[in-house]
Design a protein around this motif. Sequence first.
Motif, PDB file in Angstrom:
ATOM      1  N   ILE C 251       1.847 -10.037   3.641  1.00  0.00           N
ATOM      2  CA  ILE C 251       2.182  -9.385   2.369  1.00  0.00           C
ATOM      3  C   ILE C 251       1.349  -9.976   1.238  1.00  0.00           C
ATOM      4  O   ILE C 251       0.724  -9.247   0.452  1.00  0.00           O
ATOM      5  N   VAL C 252       1.312 -11.321   1.178  1.00  0.00           N
ATOM      6  CA  VAL C 252       0.568 -11.982   0.100  1.00  0.00           C
ATOM      7  C   VAL C 252      -0.902 -11.593   0.162  1.00  0.00           C
ATOM      8  O   VAL C 252      -1.530 -11.263  -0.848  1.00  0.00           O
ATOM      9  N   PHE C 253      -1.445 -11.564   1.386  1.00  0.00           N
ATOM     10  CA  PHE C 253      -2.857 -11.211   1.572  1.00  0.00           C
ATOM     11  C   PHE C 253      -3.117  -9.780   1.091  1.00  0.00           C
ATOM     12  O   PHE C 253      -4.063  -9.524   0.338  1.00  0.00           O
ATOM     13  N   LEU C 254      -2.264  -8.842   1.492  1.00  0.00           N
ATOM     14  CA  LEU C 254      -2.461  -7.439   1.114  1.00  0.00           C
ATOM     15  C   LEU C 254      -2.406  -7.264  -0.396  1.00  0.00           C
ATOM     16  O   LEU C 254      -3.229  -6.549  -0.973  1.00  0.00           O
ATOM     17  N   PHE C 255      -1.445  -7.926  -1.048  1.00  0.00           N
ATOM     18  CA  PHE C 255      -1.342  -7.769  -2.502  1.00  0.00           C
ATOM     19  C   PHE C 255      -2.541  -8.394  -3.210  1.00  0.00           C
ATOM     20  O   PHE C 255      -3.001  -7.889  -4.229  1.00  0.00           O
ATOM     21  N   ARG C 256      -3.071  -9.516  -2.661  1.00  0.00           N
ATOM     22  CA  ARG C 256      -4.273 -10.106  -3.253  1.00  0.00           C
ATOM     23  C   ARG C 256      -5.424  -9.133  -3.193  1.00  0.00           C
ATOM     24  O   ARG C 256      -6.174  -8.965  -4.147  1.00  0.00           O
ATOM     25  N   ARG C 257      -5.568  -8.479  -2.015  1.00  0.00           N
ATOM     26  CA  ARG C 257      -6.636  -7.490  -1.861  1.00  0.00           C
ATOM     27  C   ARG C 257      -6.470  -6.387  -2.892  1.00  0.00           C
ATOM     28  O   ARG C 257      -7.424  -5.955  -3.542  1.00  0.00           O
ATOM     29  N   LEU C 258      -5.223  -5.934  -3.050  1.00  0.00           N
ATOM     30  CA  LEU C 258      -4.930  -4.840  -3.957  1.00  0.00           C
ATOM     31  C   LEU C 258      -5.269  -5.239  -5.392  1.00  0.00           C
ATOM     32  O   LEU C 258      -5.901  -4.482  -6.135  1.00  0.00           O
ATOM     33  N   GLU C 259      -4.860  -6.460  -5.753  1.00  0.00           N
ATOM     34  CA  GLU C 259      -5.117  -6.924  -7.117  1.00  0.00           C
ATOM     35  C   GLU C 259      -6.610  -7.065  -7.364  1.00  0.00           C
ATOM     36  O   GLU C 259      -7.094  -6.753  -8.454  1.00  0.00           O
ATOM     37  N   ALA C 260      -7.334  -7.531  -6.335  1.00  0.00           N
ATOM     38  CA  ALA C 260      -8.764  -7.741  -6.500  1.00  0.00           C
ATOM     39  C   ALA C 260      -9.490  -6.409  -6.664  1.00  0.00           C
ATOM     40  O   ALA C 260     -10.535  -6.339  -7.315  1.00  0.00           O
ATOM     41  N   ARG C 261      -8.940  -5.350  -6.093  1.00  0.00           N
ATOM     42  CA  ARG C 261      -9.622  -4.059  -6.148  1.00  0.00           C
ATOM     43  C   ARG C 261      -9.500  -3.413  -7.513  1.00  0.00           C
ATOM     44  O   ARG C 261     -10.301  -2.579  -7.888  1.00  0.00           O
ATOM     45  N   ILE C 262      -8.433  -3.784  -8.240  1.00  0.00           N
ATOM     46  CA  ILE C 262      -8.238  -3.182  -9.552  1.00  0.00           C
ATOM     47  C   ILE C 262      -8.902  -4.071 -10.599  1.00  0.00           C
ATOM     48  O   ILE C 262      -8.629  -5.267 -10.654  1.00  0.00           O
ATOM     49  N   PRO C 263      -9.813  -3.532 -11.413  1.00  0.00           N
ATOM     50  CA  PRO C 263     -10.470  -4.377 -12.409  1.00  0.00           C
ATOM     51  C   PRO C 263      -9.438  -4.956 -13.364  1.00  0.00           C
ATOM     52  O   PRO C 263      -8.498  -4.277 -13.765  1.00  0.00           O
ATOM     53  N   SER C 264      -9.594  -6.236 -13.685  1.00  0.00           N
ATOM     54  CA  SER C 264      -8.514  -6.924 -14.384  1.00  0.00           C
ATOM     55  C   SER C 264      -8.721  -6.930 -15.895  1.00  0.00           C
ATOM     56  O   SER C 264      -8.099  -7.690 -16.594  1.00  0.00           O
ATOM     57  N   ARG C 265      -9.648  -6.115 -16.407  1.00  0.00           N
ATOM     58  CA  ARG C 265      -9.828  -6.113 -17.863  1.00  0.00           C
ATOM     59  C   ARG C 265      -8.799  -5.211 -18.504  1.00  0.00           C
ATOM     60  O   ARG C 265      -8.782  -4.003 -18.273  1.00  0.00           O
ATOM     61  N   LEU C 266      -7.927  -5.805 -19.234  1.00  0.00           N
ATOM     62  CA  LEU C 266      -6.907  -5.006 -19.930  1.00  0.00           C
ATOM     63  C   LEU C 266      -7.332  -4.865 -21.369  1.00  0.00           C
ATOM     64  O   LEU C 266      -7.861  -5.777 -21.957  1.00  0.00           O
TER      65      LEU C 266
END
Lengths: 242, 259, 267
Positions: C251-266
């Motif tokens: 689960i932790v691995f999948l969410f990390r992948r997901l977070e990394a795929r979304i650009p983090s500039r807010l």
Amino acid sequence: MQSGLFELLSPNPPGWGGNLLRGLANSLLIAVGAFGLGNLIGIAGAWGKLYGGPIVRDLLETYTTVVRAVPELVLILLLYYAGTDLIGRLLEAFGYQRIDINGLVAGIGVLGVVQGAYSTEVLRGAILAVPQGQIEAARAFGMSPCLMLRRITLPAMLPFAIPGLANLWLIATKDTALLAIVGFNELTQETRQAAGATKAYFTFFIAAGVLYLAVSLVSNVFIGRIERWARRGMPAVAGGGR
Amino acid sequence: MRNMLIKAAAAAAFAVVGAFAASAEPVKVGFSPEPYPPFFSPDASGNWTGWEVEIINAICAEAKLECELTPIPWDGLIPALTSKKIDAIMNSMSITEERKKSIDFSDKYYNTPTAVIGPKDQTFDATPEGLKGKIIGVQVSTTHAAYVKKHFADAAEIKEYQTQDEANQDLAAGRLDATQADSIALDAFLKTDQGKACCDLKGMVAEDLEILGPGVGAGLRKEDTELKGKINAAIKAIRENGTYEAITKKYFDFDIYGG
Amino acid sequence: MTAISLPVSVRARSWLKPHRIALLAVAAGLVVTAALTMRWDWLARYWDLALLGIWRTIWILVVTTVLGFLLAVPLGLAQAAGPRYLALPARVFCTVIRGTPLLLQLWLLYYGLGALFPQFPWIRQSELWPYLRQAWPYAVLALTLSYAGYEGEVMRGAFAGVPRGQLEAARAFGMSRWKIFRRIWMPQATHRALPTLAGETVLQLKATPLVATITVIDVYAVASKVRQETFITYEPLLLLALVYLTITGIIVFLFRRLEARIPSRLG
């Protein structure tokens, strides 16, 4: 639902309200004990993670990771049976009498170990949130590490730690329900027995829910006060108020 | 030196935990804290009553043992016994070959037939043919669970419950078509308002001594031969001096000791 | 997070310090001791059942987190921006769910509702009865509501935290309300909630074994079955802990992948 609601829930013996209240008292006792033990472990754990040697740090990391990844139910079963067995065997190995650990102590111990892992992380984060300059200033004044902990680090980290600790307290009150699985007479187990004996399952589960909810709501009032007290003298955090 | 340190630590731990432990050495009798009338029922003041509770008290009084009822969930009783959390199990546990692999038993103190009950609006009997396509509920790790697995598994769907009370509850709710358990315990359920409204007796199951065993005894650790001797003597004594009969008369109109 | 930019060899070296090698050796020793001295002969007999149990646990986890999240969005939205008559019930719901133990909620739904069935005979004639008879719908319902209650609170904060300027800008572009929600508000709120989402999902995994208490056979129930049938106490529990550790890791691995795929500039 043969008899009336109030007769069933009356605190005097034909009614089962007294059993529920006794269960609630046991639940609260365990929650307080586990929360206290958890915070002791948490303080030691946070200290170890921040200032301990590499081996201490890795062992603590393993502890917090495992406890936070494995269901409480499994940990409770493992610690409840294996833990007490292990203590007994250790005592025997050193030539002492095997002692009997009652359900209350075992429950507090087991939930305390679980709480300790979360508490470690909360307190570690809070200590890290204390501005470095404050600690340096304390050191520059020649404070001993002990005095620094007492006068600077602990009071300064408290506002950062309280939201997390408050959450842990609420979790502790609810996790006591899991001890029903090992047959300890806390609120959920008493409810299950009362429900089974009277067949008024719906009534009793709702009644227990109200009691748990009351504990949460009363806790929230106190948490709000403590938070305000701990933040006294600090500038208001933008958007932090609820 | 190191050894001494460890000993000192153990002594300290002992002192701390010892403060919580009782000073005397009572025999801890394990039972599952679930309503199992007429053998074990909780009352509204938090005490346990029932035929088996009285028999336990009689046996302990006869054997001059100080007994302490210790609640342990049903499926944890045998592990608790082997890990010395408790010293005996007296909870309507049948003497079976399977259990004898892990623990020892005293002589039996009662033996009753095994029954199947079901909803009133269905007619079937307690045979594999009768239970075809039904959902049958049993309590986990009981002789009944073993029995239905051997005899009814091909015909019926089996659901396992933590307590017999929950299986009865699901039978009344209509989630089960049948439940198999001790005939006396089921009879007590059929006599409640809920039982009367929903269900009736479908029949007794065919005997299978290997699984159902010769009766109910006290579960003991294999090495505890001294306790076994005391309990066996006490069972014999209360059978002979009329105590057993006096207690039984309060609950049943026949002798449940069995032949 | 600087470690990510380092070359792999450097990272490996900095991770494999001498004391770590020693600790790993101790751990390996413990595993070998456990494998040799403990009883594992039951594994072959229960292998199929264990796989089925793991599959059920994962199925329940995925279904209830997805359904729970879908329910959490309106709950969060109602609390963050809804009118009072929507905000209040949503808040009460979240408070009740978060203020009572899940085990109690589960038993209330399963045994509490079950106790009411005999009083309403028409329920047994209804088309829903085949589902009401089984245990898994109650498990799914209880876990979904629980996840929605906790995550609804998180989504409230996430919706409220999206800068107002962004929504005003979208309105200035002439976007419809639905389009603003779909294109601006929802994606940003989800992104804000993502880090807590991983944590909540792990907590949800840790809540799944409770369903075993209402006769659903998940991996925990399989381990209990092994314990009950073989009287082996610790080995099934240790293996069970390992199974949950592994699923948590995934689960932790999948969410990390997901977070990394979304650009983090807010904005």
